[in-house]
Design an enzyme around this catalytic site. Structure first.
Site, mmCIF file in Angstrom:
data_model
loop_
_atom_site.group_PDB
_atom_site.id
_atom_site.type_symbol
_atom_site.label_atom_id
_atom_site.label_comp_id
_atom_site.label_asym_id
_atom_site.label_seq_id
_atom_site.Cartn_x
_atom_site.Cartn_y
_atom_site.Cartn_z
ATOM 1 C CE LYS A 64 105.340 -62.451 48.947
ATOM 2 N NZ LYS A 64 106.547 -61.623 48.672
ATOM 3 C CB SER A 76 110.807 -57.710 53.322
ATOM 4 O OG SER A 76 111.202 -57.117 52.097
ATOM 5 C CD GLU A 105 97.106 -64.975 45.384
ATOM 6 O OE1 GLU A 105 96.376 -65.829 45.902
ATOM 7 O OE2 GLU A 105 97.815 -64.178 46.044
HETATM 8 C C1 LIG Z 1 106.451 -60.291 48.285
HETATM 9 C C2 LIG Z 1 107.506 -59.464 48.888
HETATM 10 C C3 LIG Z 1 107.246 -58.145 49.330
HETATM 11 C C4 LIG Z 1 105.924 -57.463 49.160
HETATM 12 O O1 LIG Z 1 104.857 -58.056 49.838
HETATM 13 P P1 LIG Z 1 104.241 -57.408 51.162
HETATM 14 O O2 LIG Z 1 102.987 -58.181 51.366
HETATM 15 O O3 LIG Z 1 104.009 -55.970 50.880
HETATM 16 O O4 LIG Z 1 105.224 -57.599 52.249
HETATM 17 C C5 LIG Z 1 108.271 -57.437 49.934
HETATM 18 N N1 LIG Z 1 109.511 -57.968 50.071
HETATM 19 C C6 LIG Z 1 109.800 -59.212 49.641
HETATM 20 C C7 LIG Z 1 111.182 -59.729 49.821
HETATM 21 C C8 LIG Z 1 108.815 -60.006 49.036
HETATM 22 O O5 LIG Z 1 109.112 -61.227 48.602
#
Ligand SMILES: *Cc1c(COP(=O)(O)O)cnc(C)c1O
Length: 394
Positions: free
Chosen positions: A90, A378, A112
């Site tokens: 993020k 992610s 938000e």
């Molecule tokens: C917020 C988050 C997501 C989901 O958000 P996307 O905009 O779909 O990427 C996925 N993985 C992690 C670790 C997150 O913090």
């Protein structure tokens, strides 16, 4: 031009656009008229790249997961976004948007947040840039996600409880929008995924595209080719997915896999699998797929993972689904937790529960031993320790 790039009206096929109240028009218009020029400016790129390198820790490694590869009979690589500062992808976006806000002459930032991850990433870059930060968060979510509330406060942000409606993410979004309408001159609104009115989905995609830019180089070194056979990511709003898909969208040899959260099952009534249960409609300022009743009321989503617990997907992803460019797979709570434990045991990496959904998708692919698979890891699982504990089966 790419079939999957946004057009000048802000659409991906029939999805996208800017469905906003008239009062918000000047703010969104200012952004729309300036974002491409600002992002394209060499000074901007230099500052953005330097922070990604020295502050976020990029490039993140592309790691060959040997034991996981043996298990699934393919060559599996992990893109280690979990190693980014703050623990997930993020921050790539919030760094980009804070630099853009400064160039637009903005003094204050609002955002938000649902689970608090985007709020923390925003509070982080506001501290970095010395800008005032207000984060709107549903009162119910503040209660559920106390550590993130305190993280934001330590970083100097003001966390404002949204007390209307169901007191969750959508109410926090409404209140952030209201604040922006009333403070158009000095405030920038940092949206946390590839959602919202044009130009947000395109802008956030561009900031996250650094992920696939790096994968191409790293895979070339590791495998002698830039393109994997599969690229896999979880989709909440879709920003980590957009980032890892971006440089492969026009390359039909690369199969694109999107893992959505099925929650307790696609047909359970407690799900966040938007492409399975959604229909076209307007959500948070863009035409997209969302889960809604026949009279257009948004249906409360559910997933064990806070980051995937969203009733829609970004317009790019709705387009990738509609055109068949991406294959969408639904992964339920139980299977995501199993995949999270499996990765922990095979590779010594505890993933975020969101990312665990992407790993579970491996069970639904028909893999050959020479297939090269890149999975977007992610985020890291530290924030989800209590979720793993509550599930208990490890
Ligand atoms: C917020 C988050 C997501 C989901 O958000 P996307 O905009 O779909 O990427 C996925 N993985 C992690 C670790 C997150 O913090």
């Amino acid at each position: 031009m790419s079939k999957y790039a946004v057009d000048e009206r802000g659409y991906y096929g029939k999805f996208g656009g800017a469905f906003i109240p008239e009062m918000l028009y000047p703010n969104v218009e200012e952004l729309k008229n300036n974002y491409l020029e600002i992002i394209g400016d060499p000074d901007f790129q230099e500052e953005f790249r330097a922070l990604l390198k020295d502050y976020v820790g990029r490039p993140t490694p592309l790691y060959f997961a040997k034991r996981l590869s043996e298990k699934y009979g393919a060559k599996i690589y992990l893109k280690r976004e979990d190693l980014c500062h703050t623990g997930a992808h993020k921050v790539n976006n919030t760094i980009g948007q804070i630099l853009l806000a400064k160039r637009l002459g903005k003094k204050k930032i609002i955002a938000e947040t649902g689970a608090g991850q985007h709020g923390v990433a925003t509070a982080t870059v506001c501290a970095l840039a010395g800008l005032e930060c207000k984060v709107y968060m549903g009162a119910v979510d503040m209660e559920r996600q106390k550590p993130n509330v305190e993280r934001m406060r330590i970083l100097g942000a003001e966390v404002i409880p949204a007390e209307s409606g169901s007191r969750t993410l959508k109410d926090a979004t409404n209140e952030a929008m209201r604040h922006w309408i009333n403070n158009p001159q000095d405030t920038h609104y940092i949206i946390g995924s590839v959602v919202g009115p044009h130009p947000y989905p395109d802008m956030v995609t561009r900031f996250q595209a650094v992920i696939s830019e790096e994968v191409k180089k790293q895979l070339k070194e590791a495998e002698g080719r830039e393109n994997p056979d599969y690229v896999v990511a979880c989709v909440g709003g879709g920003s980590n997915a957009a980032g890892i898909y971006y440089h492969y969208l026009d390359n039909p040899d690369v199969k694109i896999i999107a893992a959505e959260a099925a929650g307790k099952g696609v047909e359970s009534g407690e799900t966040a699998a938007t492409t399975f249960k959604g229909t076209p409609g307007v959500l948070h300022g863009s035409m997209t797929l969302l889960m809604q009743t026949t009279d257009g009321q948004v249906v409360e989503p559910y997933s064990i993972s806070a980051g995937l617990d969203y009733p829609g997907i970004g317009p790019l992803h709705a387009h990738l689904f509609e055109t068949g460019r991406a294959k969408f797979i639904a992964v339920d709570d139980e299977n995501s937790m199993k995949a999270g434990i499996e990765l922990s045991r095979l590779e010594g990496i505890i993933p975020a529960v969101e990312s665990a959904h992407a790993f579970s998708a491996l069970n639904q692919l028909d893999l050959n031993e020479n297939d090269v698979v890149v999975i977007n890891l992610s985020g890291r699982g530290d924030k989800d320790l209590q979720t793993y504990i509550n599930w208990g089966k490890y």
